[in-house]
Design a protein around this motif. Structure first.
Motif, PDB file in Angstrom:
ATOM      1  N   TYR A  81       0.853  -1.189   0.000  1.00  0.00           N
ATOM      2  CA  TYR A  81       0.000   0.000   0.000  1.00  0.00           C
ATOM      3  C   TYR A  81       0.888   1.238   0.000  1.00  0.00           C
ATOM      4  CZ  TYR A  81      -3.906   3.044   1.041  1.00  0.00           C
ATOM      5  OH  TYR A  81      -4.852   4.021   0.965  1.00  0.00           O
ATOM      6  N   THR A  82       0.734   2.081  -1.010  1.00  0.00           N
ATOM      7  CA  THR A  82       1.538   3.289  -1.112  1.00  0.00           C
ATOM      8  C   THR A  82       0.664   4.514  -1.295  1.00  0.00           C
ATOM      9  OG1 THR A  82       1.787   3.204  -3.516  1.00  0.00           O
ATOM     10  CG2 THR A  82       3.409   1.995  -2.224  1.00  0.00           C
ATOM     11  N   LEU A  83       1.108   5.608  -0.701  1.00  0.00           N
ATOM     12  CA  LEU A  83       0.487   6.909  -0.879  1.00  0.00           C
ATOM     13  C   LEU A  83       1.562   7.879  -1.328  1.00  0.00           C
ATOM     14  CD1 LEU A  83      -1.615   7.104   2.415  1.00  0.00           C
ATOM     15  CD2 LEU A  83      -2.497   6.693   0.111  1.00  0.00           C
ATOM     16  N   CYS A  84       1.186   8.868  -2.123  1.00  0.00           N
ATOM     17  CA  CYS A  84       2.139   9.890  -2.537  1.00  0.00           C
ATOM     18  C   CYS A  84       1.514  11.262  -2.325  1.00  0.00           C
ATOM     19  CB  CYS A  84       2.531   9.713  -3.999  1.00  0.00           C
ATOM     20  SG  CYS A  84       3.770  10.916  -4.516  1.00  0.00           S
ATOM     21  N   TYR A  85       2.288  12.152  -1.763  1.00  0.00           N
ATOM     22  CA  TYR A  85       1.815  13.507  -1.505  1.00  0.00           C
ATOM     23  C   TYR A  85       2.849  14.514  -1.950  1.00  0.00           C
ATOM     24  CZ  TYR A  85      -1.589  11.341   1.598  1.00  0.00           C
ATOM     25  OH  TYR A  85      -2.602  10.573   2.104  1.00  0.00           O
ATOM     26  N   ALA A  86       2.357  15.687  -2.354  1.00  0.00           N
ATOM     27  CA  ALA A  86       3.247  16.839  -2.480  1.00  0.00           C
ATOM     28  C   ALA A  86       3.652  17.185  -1.052  1.00  0.00           C
ATOM     29  CB  ALA A  86       2.507  17.994  -3.137  1.00  0.00           C
ATOM     30  N   ALA A  87       4.938  17.336  -0.811  1.00  0.00           N
ATOM     31  CA  ALA A  87       5.435  17.499   0.559  1.00  0.00           C
ATOM     32  C   ALA A  87       4.788  18.677   1.283  1.00  0.00           C
ATOM     33  CB  ALA A  87       6.952  17.652   0.548  1.00  0.00           C
ATOM     34  N   GLY A  88       4.374  19.690   0.555  1.00  0.00           N
ATOM     35  CA  GLY A  88       3.719  20.844   1.169  1.00  0.00           C
ATOM     36  C   GLY A  88       2.354  20.524   1.751  1.00  0.00           C
ATOM     37  N   PRO A 112      17.674  25.489  -3.995  1.00  0.00           N
ATOM     38  CA  PRO A 112      17.880  25.757  -2.564  1.00  0.00           C
ATOM     39  C   PRO A 112      16.599  26.095  -1.799  1.00  0.00           C
ATOM     40  CG  PRO A 112      19.353  27.112  -3.906  1.00  0.00           C
ATOM     41  CD  PRO A 112      18.461  26.362  -4.842  1.00  0.00           C
ATOM     42  N   ILE A 113      15.667  26.801  -2.407  1.00  0.00           N
ATOM     43  CA  ILE A 113      14.420  27.167  -1.730  1.00  0.00           C
ATOM     44  C   ILE A 113      13.535  25.940  -1.545  1.00  0.00           C
ATOM     45  CG2 ILE A 113      12.288  28.523  -1.923  1.00  0.00           C
ATOM     46  CD1 ILE A 113      14.037  30.642  -3.424  1.00  0.00           C
ATOM     47  N   ILE A 114      13.400  25.144  -2.598  1.00  0.00           N
ATOM     48  CA  ILE A 114      12.586  23.929  -2.517  1.00  0.00           C
ATOM     49  C   ILE A 114      13.218  22.945  -1.531  1.00  0.00           C
ATOM     50  CG2 ILE A 114      11.728  21.943  -3.827  1.00  0.00           C
ATOM     51  CD1 ILE A 114      11.619  23.901  -6.268  1.00  0.00           C
ATOM     52  N   TYR A 115      14.536  22.812  -1.597  1.00  0.00           N
ATOM     53  CA  TYR A 115      15.246  21.920  -0.674  1.00  0.00           C
ATOM     54  C   TYR A 115      15.011  22.339   0.770  1.00  0.00           C
ATOM     55  CZ  TYR A 115      19.058  19.872   2.000  1.00  0.00           C
ATOM     56  OH  TYR A 115      19.788  19.222   2.974  1.00  0.00           O
ATOM     57  N   SER A 116      15.082  23.633   1.043  1.00  0.00           N
ATOM     58  CA  SER A 116      14.878  24.133   2.404  1.00  0.00           C
ATOM     59  C   SER A 116      13.483  23.774   2.911  1.00  0.00           C
ATOM     60  CB  SER A 116      15.080  25.650   2.417  1.00  0.00           C
ATOM     61  OG  SER A 116      14.778  26.167   3.675  1.00  0.00           O
ATOM     62  N   LEU A 118      11.550  21.310   1.778  1.00  0.00           N
ATOM     63  CA  LEU A 118      11.497  19.854   1.888  1.00  0.00           C
ATOM     64  C   LEU A 118      12.178  19.383   3.173  1.00  0.00           C
ATOM     65  CD1 LEU A 118      10.617  17.275   0.282  1.00  0.00           C
ATOM     66  CD2 LEU A 118      12.981  17.149  -0.484  1.00  0.00           C
ATOM     67  N   LEU A 119      13.276  20.020   3.506  1.00  0.00           N
ATOM     68  CA  LEU A 119      13.999  19.691   4.731  1.00  0.00           C
ATOM     69  C   LEU A 119      13.100  19.923   5.950  1.00  0.00           C
ATOM     70  CD1 LEU A 119      16.819  18.684   5.443  1.00  0.00           C
ATOM     71  CD2 LEU A 119      17.520  21.069   5.711  1.00  0.00           C
ATOM     72  N   GLY A 120      12.313  20.999   5.929  1.00  0.00           N
ATOM     73  CA  GLY A 120      11.348  21.248   7.005  1.00  0.00           C
ATOM     74  C   GLY A 120      10.330  20.120   7.118  1.00  0.00           C
ATOM     75  N   ASN A 121       9.859  19.620   5.971  1.00  0.00           N
ATOM     76  CA  ASN A 121       8.914  18.503   5.979  1.00  0.00           C
ATOM     77  C   ASN A 121       9.538  17.248   6.564  1.00  0.00           C
ATOM     78  OD1 ASN A 121       7.996  19.731   2.793  1.00  0.00           O
ATOM     79  ND2 ASN A 121       6.738  19.945   4.614  1.00  0.00           N
ATOM     80  N   VAL A 122      10.779  16.987   6.198  1.00  0.00           N
ATOM     81  CA  VAL A 122      11.479  15.804   6.700  1.00  0.00           C
ATOM     82  C   VAL A 122      11.680  15.915   8.213  1.00  0.00           C
ATOM     83  CG1 VAL A 122      13.654  14.510   6.595  1.00  0.00           C
ATOM     84  CG2 VAL A 122      12.562  15.271   4.488  1.00  0.00           C
ATOM     85  N   GLN A 123      11.986  17.107   8.688  1.00  0.00           N
ATOM     86  CA  GLN A 123      12.152  17.314  10.136  1.00  0.00           C
ATOM     87  C   GLN A 123      10.841  17.032  10.876  1.00  0.00           C
ATOM     88  OE1 GLN A 123      13.691  21.294   9.791  1.00  0.00           O
ATOM     89  NE2 GLN A 123      15.818  20.629  10.012  1.00  0.00           N
ATOM     90  N   GLU A 124       9.717  17.411  10.261  1.00  0.00           N
ATOM     91  CA  GLU A 124       8.413  17.118  10.878  1.00  0.00           C
ATOM     92  C   GLU A 124       8.174  15.613  10.966  1.00  0.00           C
ATOM     93  OE1 GLU A 124       4.927  19.602   9.761  1.00  0.00           O
ATOM     94  OE2 GLU A 124       6.330  20.460   8.307  1.00  0.00           O
ATOM     95  N   VAL A 125       8.521  14.901   9.898  1.00  0.00           N
ATOM     96  CA  VAL A 125       8.356  13.443   9.886  1.00  0.00           C
ATOM     97  C   VAL A 125       9.257  12.812  10.945  1.00  0.00           C
ATOM     98  CG1 VAL A 125       8.744  11.346   8.522  1.00  0.00           C
ATOM     99  CG2 VAL A 125       7.631  13.325   7.465  1.00  0.00           C
ATOM    100  N   GLU A 142      22.322  18.038   5.502  1.00  0.00           N
ATOM    101  CA  GLU A 142      21.254  18.050   6.515  1.00  0.00           C
ATOM    102  C   GLU A 142      20.264  16.918   6.270  1.00  0.00           C
ATOM    103  OE1 GLU A 142      22.281  22.377   5.410  1.00  0.00           O
ATOM    104  OE2 GLU A 142      21.779  20.541   4.334  1.00  0.00           O
ATOM    105  N   LEU A 143      19.915  16.701   5.019  1.00  0.00           N
ATOM    106  CA  LEU A 143      18.989  15.624   4.669  1.00  0.00           C
ATOM    107  C   LEU A 143      19.642  14.267   4.921  1.00  0.00           C
ATOM    108  CD1 LEU A 143      16.292  14.661   3.600  1.00  0.00           C
ATOM    109  CD2 LEU A 143      17.097  15.077   1.271  1.00  0.00           C
ATOM    110  N   HIS A 144      20.909  14.147   4.598  1.00  0.00           N
ATOM    111  CA  HIS A 144      21.646  12.900   4.863  1.00  0.00           C
ATOM    112  C   HIS A 144      21.607  12.575   6.353  1.00  0.00           C
ATOM    113  CE1 HIS A 144      24.174  12.447   1.007  1.00  0.00           C
ATOM    114  NE2 HIS A 144      23.244  13.340   0.769  1.00  0.00           N
TER     115      HIS A 144
END
Length: 197
Positions: A81-88, A112-116, A118-125, A142-144
């Motif tokens: 079962y997979t779901l896909c979302y726009a990270a925003g 750099p703006i999109i990465y920043s 996305l990094l916020g989304n990853v931190q939330e997860v 940071e993502l690594h």
């Protein structure tokens, strides 16, 4: 697309040649990434991720359609079962699904703006105990650091980066399905052609 642009007089012949050279470079990057990860994915990574029942895929901007395709391929070949979302959109429901039993597969961007963002989304997860699988570029330390598993892609022209990710993503999905013993070339319930009345 560049050939059409040339025919329409929107780009020069030099720009077309540059685009062709860029594609050759990204093809080499794709091949080298495949070689770097082939054995690791086949013998270690696939065994680990075949144990999971659910997956969430995230992308932003140019990596979002790529994340959608990755989720579709895993669903079709492994029956997971997979779901896909726009990270925003993470805060609008998907965040409630985050826990350590559902890997969140993130496809990064070189912008750099999109990465920043996305990094916020990853931190939330991560703050909610999520397990991160990142397809990240080599300079994105940071993502690594946040990810539980990282597939590193060398930097290339921004819109070509996802092409370099393609081989690793396809191999990742293929090997999970293979580990589960699925009939990869003939997924159940799927037609090979579409007919329209």
């Amino acid at each position: 697309a560049h050939r059409i642009a040339l025919e329409k007089g929107l780009i020069s012949i030099e720009e077309l040649h540059t685009a062709e050279e860029d594609l050759l470079v990204v093809a080499q990057i794709l091949e080298s990434c495949m070689e770097n990860y082939r054995l690791n994915i086949a013998h270690i990574v696939a065994k680990e991720y075949a144990q999971y029942q659910n997956f969430i895929f995230l992308g932003r901007h140019e990596s979002y359609p790529f994340a959608q395709e990755a989720a579709l391929k895993l669903k079709e070949t492994s029956y997971r079962y997979t779901l896909c979302y726009a990270a925003g959109e993470l805060k609008h429901g998907p965040l409630a699904l985050i826990d350590s039993t559902t890997p969140v597969v993130v496809f990064s961007s070189q912008d750099p703006i999109i990465y920043s963002k996305l990094l916020g989304n990853v931190q939330e997860v991560k703050a909610r105990g999520g397990h991160i699988v990142a397809f990240a570029y080599e300079h994105q330390k940071e993502l690594h650091a946040l990810a539980d598993r990282v597939f590193t892609i060398p930097c290339t022209k921004p819109l070509l980066g996802t092409i370099a990710m393609t081989g690793i993503m396809q191999l990742f999905v293929y090997q999970i399905a293979k580990e589960l013993g699925r009939p990869i070339d003939k997924p159940r319930n799927l037609a090979k052609s579409v007919t329209v009345e």
